[in-house]
Design an enzyme around this catalytic site. Structure first.
Site, PDB file in Angstrom:
ATOM      1  CG  ASN A 170      41.959  33.911  38.491  1.00 48.00           C
ATOM      2  OD1 ASN A 170      40.966  33.168  38.958  1.00 48.00           O
ATOM      3  ND2 ASN A 170      42.205  34.931  38.192  1.00 48.00           N
ATOM      4  CG  ASP A 176      36.801  42.301  30.183  1.00 45.07           C
ATOM      5  OD1 ASP A 176      38.022  42.607  30.230  1.00 45.07           O
ATOM      6  OD2 ASP A 176      37.126  41.318  30.803  1.00 45.07           O
ATOM      7  CG  HIS A 189      41.026  40.311  30.788  1.00 48.92           C
ATOM      8  ND1 HIS A 189      40.039  40.688  31.617  1.00 48.92           N
ATOM      9  CD2 HIS A 189      41.265  39.169  31.555  1.00 48.92           C
ATOM     10  CE1 HIS A 189      39.711  39.539  32.238  1.00 48.92           C
ATOM     11  NE2 HIS A 189      40.887  38.940  31.824  1.00 48.92           N
ATOM     12  CB  SER A 210      39.848  35.977  33.058  1.00 40.77           C
ATOM     13  OG  SER A 210      40.024  37.145  34.202  1.00 40.77           O
TER      14      SER A 210
END
Length: 302
Positions: free
Chosen positions: A180, A56, A89, A243
């Site tokens: 998404n 990530d 994130h 996520s």
């Protein structure tokens, strides 16, 4: 210039900083922890012995709710061993999986699992597909049992697919966020690859989230709406997206492997997890693999 099809990025998500939750306050249990009886699952295991590679934006290596959970990782963006997160994130993903059960802040699904922080996306959330492919192989070669990626692209990229196959052949389990872009959009890459386990999102009413991508390659759903987790500098935020759903599923897989006291591969993980899933609340989506996959993930409770 890197072509659009040669890079990947964080999936679009919503974020809201929480000002009332801190590492100086008592521990908060998020709604998925309560709704899915995660505390009962802890009677059997809390993720001991399982290493999860979070590929990530890196992780906040000094966060009070996470700093005891880390094993060495790598920064593929800056080519060094300091995968510090300046985006937020990756820290949020890591917290959902393994934030400490330490009476402060919040707690992850598998609080005794270890996190291998790997920075493959830059601080702005973009990254080279080659860096992602190299990160997958590196994690597999350095002891990760489970890999999680909450990133995506609408384009396939063969080196990433080959890296996922390589990791899977070494016994790793690879989870990826479905995307998404909405229910009318197919699963994004790398979640669409055969050896990736793709995860979509549901809300607390067990309805599929309208932002969640759908498709025949969908494996599971998990809580992904209004999820509280850690963010850099000892802060916490709510985020929504696939996520956020993916690390919940990863935490459940870590609990499973730890409970069995042995390493499990991708196929065994899927076979066991799909036996204990919940159904969607919406009758018109229930039983349709395109939208529900094998069901909503929950840990074994008996």
């Amino acid at each position: 210039m890197i072509r659009k099809r040669d890079r990947c990025k964080l999936l679009p998500h919503q974020k809201e900083v929480l000002h009332g939750l801190s590492v100086n306050a008592g521990q908060f249990l998020s709604w998925p922890i309560k709704l899915f009886d995660i505390e009962k699952a802890w009677d059997y295991s809390q993720g001991e012995g399982v290493v999860v590679a979070v590929i990530d934006t890196g992780c906040d290596l000094n966060h009070e709710d996470l700093k005891h959970s880390f094993v060495p990782g790598y920064n593929f963006v800056e080519k060094n061993t300091d995968p510090q997160d300046r985006n937020g994130h990756g820290t949020h993903v890591a917290g959902t999986i393994a934030a400490d059960n330490n009476s402060v802040g919040m707690v992850g699904v598998a609080p005794n699992a270890k996190i291998m922080p790997i920075k493959a996306l830059s601080d702005n959330g973009y990254g080279s597909n080659i860096d992602v492919a190299n990160a997958i192989a590196w994690a597999a070669d350095h002891g990760a049992h489970i890999l999680t990626m909450s990133l995506g692209s609408e384009y396939p990229f063969s080196p990433i697919e080959k890296a996922i196959d390589y990791a899977t052949n070494k016994g790793c389990i690879v989870f990826c966020a479905a995307g998404n872009s909405g229910l009318d959009t197919d699963i994004q890459y790398p979640a669409r690859y055969d050896n990736a386990i793709s995860v979509g999102a549901v809300d607390r009413r067990l309805n599929i989230c309208s932002f969640s991508c759908s498709g025949e390659s969908l494996e599971f759903l998990a809580p992904g709406d209004d999820i509280v987790s850690s963010t850099p500098n000892n802060t916490y935020s709510t985020m929504s997206g696939t996520s956020m759903a993916t690390p919940f599923a990863v935490g459940c897989a870590a609990l499973l492997s730890s409970r069995l006291k042995r390493r499990i591969d991708r196929d065994e993980c899927v076979d066991i997890m799909k036996q204990g899933t919940r159904r969607l609340s919406q009758p018109h989506f229930r039983g349709n693999k395109k939208y529900e996959g094998y069901g909503i993930v929950q840990p074994l409770l008996s």
